[in-house]
Each structure stands twice: as C-alpha cells, then as structure tokens.
Design an enzyme around this catalytic site. Structure first.
Site, PDB file in Angstrom:
ATOM      1  N   GLU A 211      29.224  13.336  63.983  1.00 49.61           N
ATOM      2  CA  GLU A 211      29.721  14.276  62.966  1.00 49.61           C
ATOM      3  C   GLU A 211      29.940  13.597  61.612  1.00 49.61           C
ATOM      4  OE1 GLU A 211      30.328  17.721  62.849  1.00 49.61           O
ATOM      5  OE2 GLU A 211      30.584  17.144  60.756  1.00 49.61           O
TER       6      GLU A 211
ATOM      7  N   GLY B  66      36.367   7.942  53.265  1.00 51.10           N
ATOM      8  CA  GLY B  66      37.769   7.545  53.403  1.00 51.10           C
ATOM      9  C   GLY B  66      38.072   7.085  54.819  1.00 51.10           C
TER      10      GLY B  66
ATOM     11  N   LYS C  24      21.380  11.551  53.799  1.00 44.72           N
ATOM     12  CA  LYS C  24      22.073  12.728  54.342  1.00 44.72           C
ATOM     13  C   LYS C  24      21.163  13.961  54.314  1.00 44.72           C
ATOM     14  CE  LYS C  24      26.454  10.659  53.128  1.00 44.72           C
ATOM     15  NZ  LYS C  24      27.423  10.446  52.060  1.00 44.72           N
TER      16      LYS C  24
HETATM   17  N1  HSE Z   1      29.407   5.960  49.785  1.00 46.50           N
HETATM   18  C1  HSE Z   1      29.505   7.248  50.392  1.00 46.50           C
HETATM   19  C2  HSE Z   1      30.007   8.251  49.359  1.00 46.50           C
HETATM   20  C3  HSE Z   1      30.427   7.173  51.583  1.00 46.50           C
HETATM   21  O1  HSE Z   1      30.363   7.835  48.254  1.00 46.50           O
HETATM   22  O2  HSE Z   1      30.006   9.431  49.628  1.00 46.50           O
HETATM   23  C4  HSE Z   1      30.254   8.248  52.584  1.00 46.50           C
HETATM   24  O3  HSE Z   1      28.964   8.305  53.112  1.00 46.50           O
END
Ligand code: HSE
Length: 346
Positions: free
Chosen positions: A151, A324, A226
């Site tokens: 997830e 986070g 992504k």
């Molecule tokens: N480096 C990524 C961001 C962390 O800034 O969204 C999460 O994938």
C-alpha cells in the site's frame, strides 16, 4: 492472529511501524485480533539480530535513537545477512523496507522473491520492485499461497491501492491524475510563498520528504515510478519506465510561478495515465498550470492527491500525506491488517 515479523532494513519507516504497533497494541488486539512480535532485524548499516522468542522493541528503538548498533542488543543471534534472515529465521512475514532503487529494483526484488519462495508473506513500502516486477511478484505470491502487499508505495498510508482494490471494486478505472510527489509539491508551494528553489529543496530534505538523492524527486523520476505502479496495478496494464513521458520541475522559474499566480493559476507536478480507445495507455509526468478551481490546485506543501476516473462514480479524489515516518509506517500496518483479515477468513 499472531504475526512473527522480520525487518529487512531498519530505517525511519520501519521505526514508524514499530512505534505504531507498540502504541496501539491493545487496540489492535481488541478490535482486530492482531498481534505481532519482531523476531529478527537485518539492516545493512545497523547490523542484525535474531531471537525466535521475540525482541524487546522498546529497547531496539532506544538503541537506534541513541545511535547504537542493533548488533549491540544484549541477546540473540548476530551476524545474519538479509537473505539468511529471510530464509533461516522463524519469521512468517517479512517487512521489506530497504533502500529504494526504482531503476533496478534491487536488492529488494531478490529479498521479496526469496521470501515468497520460502512461503512467507511480504509487506513493503519499496517502490523499486513494484515498478519493475509487480505482475511477476504478485503471480509468485499467488502460486506460493502467500501475500505480497505494498500500500505504501503510492501516497504512503493514504489508501490508494486498497481504495481501488476493495472500496471501489466493481468500477472500471479508466485513468488517474495526481500529485504523487511531496518534495516537488512542497518546493512549488514554498516558491509561491517567496522562498528560493534551493532553500525550499533543502527544507524538504530536512523534513525528510526527499529521497536520498533528491534528483529523483525534482526530475520527476519518483512520480514516474508511481505512475508505472498505478498503471500496472490499478489500470491492469503492463507498461515500463520508458513508456512514461517525463519532465521535472527544475525548469520552473520564480517568474513562471508569479505569472501563474497573476492569472489565478498554480503549477503542480502531475502524474497521470489514461486508457485510450485502442486499449493502449498514455502516461506522463509533467508540470501543469492548473486553474484554482481544480481540486488538485488547492493541495499544498508535501500533501499528495490522486483522482481516479471511475465508470460508476466519475472522478473520485483522495488527499493525504504521501511521505513521513509514521505516515509510511502506517501503510505497513494497513498491509498487515489486510493479511490478518484474509487469514482469519480462511
Ligand atoms: N520522496 C518522496 C516524496 C517520498 O517526496 O513524495 C515518498 O515516496
């Protein structure tokens, strides 16, 4: 159910999950009949420890906070590397949270394959393996009758993959559009407030949003990964890295941002994919100037957002944290609770 976990990698996200499991122990037991012990940890830098009776995780967290090595834990077997930890410990579920390499997916792919081959469930926030081999790894998990859940690879603990898999089940998803990278959204927001690009990037690094090498964030590679993941896992297609057009935010100047503001618009780094009439997919990551009434225009700082285009409901948008310690650690809890639910129904 009781889970015996082994952590492969013990960085921030692993520590986030540990804190949540310790703090929510009673709630998890009472409400979900879920409990977990950690029997092994193997970390490239911090060392390793294995105790089949379970480790004292308060102590481990304390060690890590004080800069001590896991090797210094007073009992248990030391010196197991990641593969030995996966194969030769009594863990039934492997938490794979090593360094993400979205280009090769390694060493995480090797870890995940070894775990699935050994008949162990895997929960992971590692994007690399999902970008490179989601379809093959999910097939392997099915063959071995175990679970591989991830997830947290998109939008951290804000449900994106599970939202489509469970809650939106029955819909045809024809595309998506989102703010998929927190670092770049933070930089664009801060630049609009008057900060320089360099200072905003430094601040994003300090706050822990940026990848170890922030080039991946600002050049749009993290968002691209992504887009590949969502296209393959949610839209059910099979695209690779090379199929997504990419442009990062490094060429967006302060003047571009100010000009947009005067026009009542806002720059956002948007990752999107859309299924075409012939069944192919058009996917891209690029800065887009959005009108203020676009739901994504109001999503600022490191917050992420994702709109799914569904046939029954039209656009459905989810907004929440995408990075986070606790936020990503929590995504692993979502995965573990899903496995718990599935196994309890058997
Ligand atoms: N480096 C990524 C961001 C962390 O800034 O969204 C999460 O994938």
């Amino acid at each position: 159910m009781h889970f015996k976990l082994a952590f492969i990698g013990y960085g921030t996200v692993a520590q986030g999950l540990t804190e949540i499991i310790l703090e929510k122990k009673e709630l998890l037991e009472k409400k979900y009949n879920f409990s977990a012990s950690v029997v092994a940890i193997s970390d490239f830098k911090k060392g390793s420890v294995y105790d089949e009776n379970g480790l004292d995780m308060e102590k481990i967290l304390d060690f890590v906070k004080n800069g001590k090595k896991i090797d210094e834990y007073p009992s248990g077997i030391k010196g197991y590397d990641s593969l030995k930890t996966i194969k030769d410990t009594g863990a039934d579920t492997i938490v794979e949270v090593t360094y993400t390499d979205v280009k090769t997916g390694e060493p995480a792919i090797t870890h995940i394959k070894a775990a699935l081959e050994a008949g162990k469930n895997v929960v992971s926030t590692n994007k690399g393996p999902v970008v490179k081999q989601a379809i093959d790894l999910l097939k392997l998990a099915k063959e071995k009758n175990v679970q591989y859940n991830f997830e947290g690879v998109v939008l951290a603990g804000t449900p994106a993959i599970n939202l489509v898999e469970y809650t939106l089940a029955g819909n045809q998803i024809n595309g998506f559009k989102g703010i998929l990278n927190g670092t770049t959204n933070y930089i664009l927001t801060k630049m609009e407030e008057g900060m320089t690009y360099e200072n905003a990037l430094t601040k994003a690094q300090e706050l822990g949003y940026a990848e170890a090498d922030p080039t991946g964030d600002v050049e749009g590679l993290d968002a691209l990964g992504k887009v590949v993941i969502l296209t393959n896992v949610v839209l059910g297609k099979n695209i690779g890295w090379q199929d997504v057009k990419r442009k990062g935010i490094t060429k967006i100047s302060k003047k571009d941002i100010e000009d947009a503001k005067l026009q009542g618009m806002r720059w956002k780094l948007i990752g999107s994919a859309e299924i075409q009439k012939d069944g192919s997919v058009k996917a891209s990551v690029k800065p887009v100037k959005l009108p203020m009434d676009d739901p994504l225009a109001g999503v600022n700082k490191a917050t992420n957002a994702l709109t799914f285009y569904t046939d029954e409901l039209g656009p459905v948008t989810i907004v929440g944290p995408g990075a986070g310690k606790r936020e990503t650690g929590f995504s692993l809890l979502i995965d573990l609770l899903n496995i718990n639910r599935k196994l309890s129904c058997k």
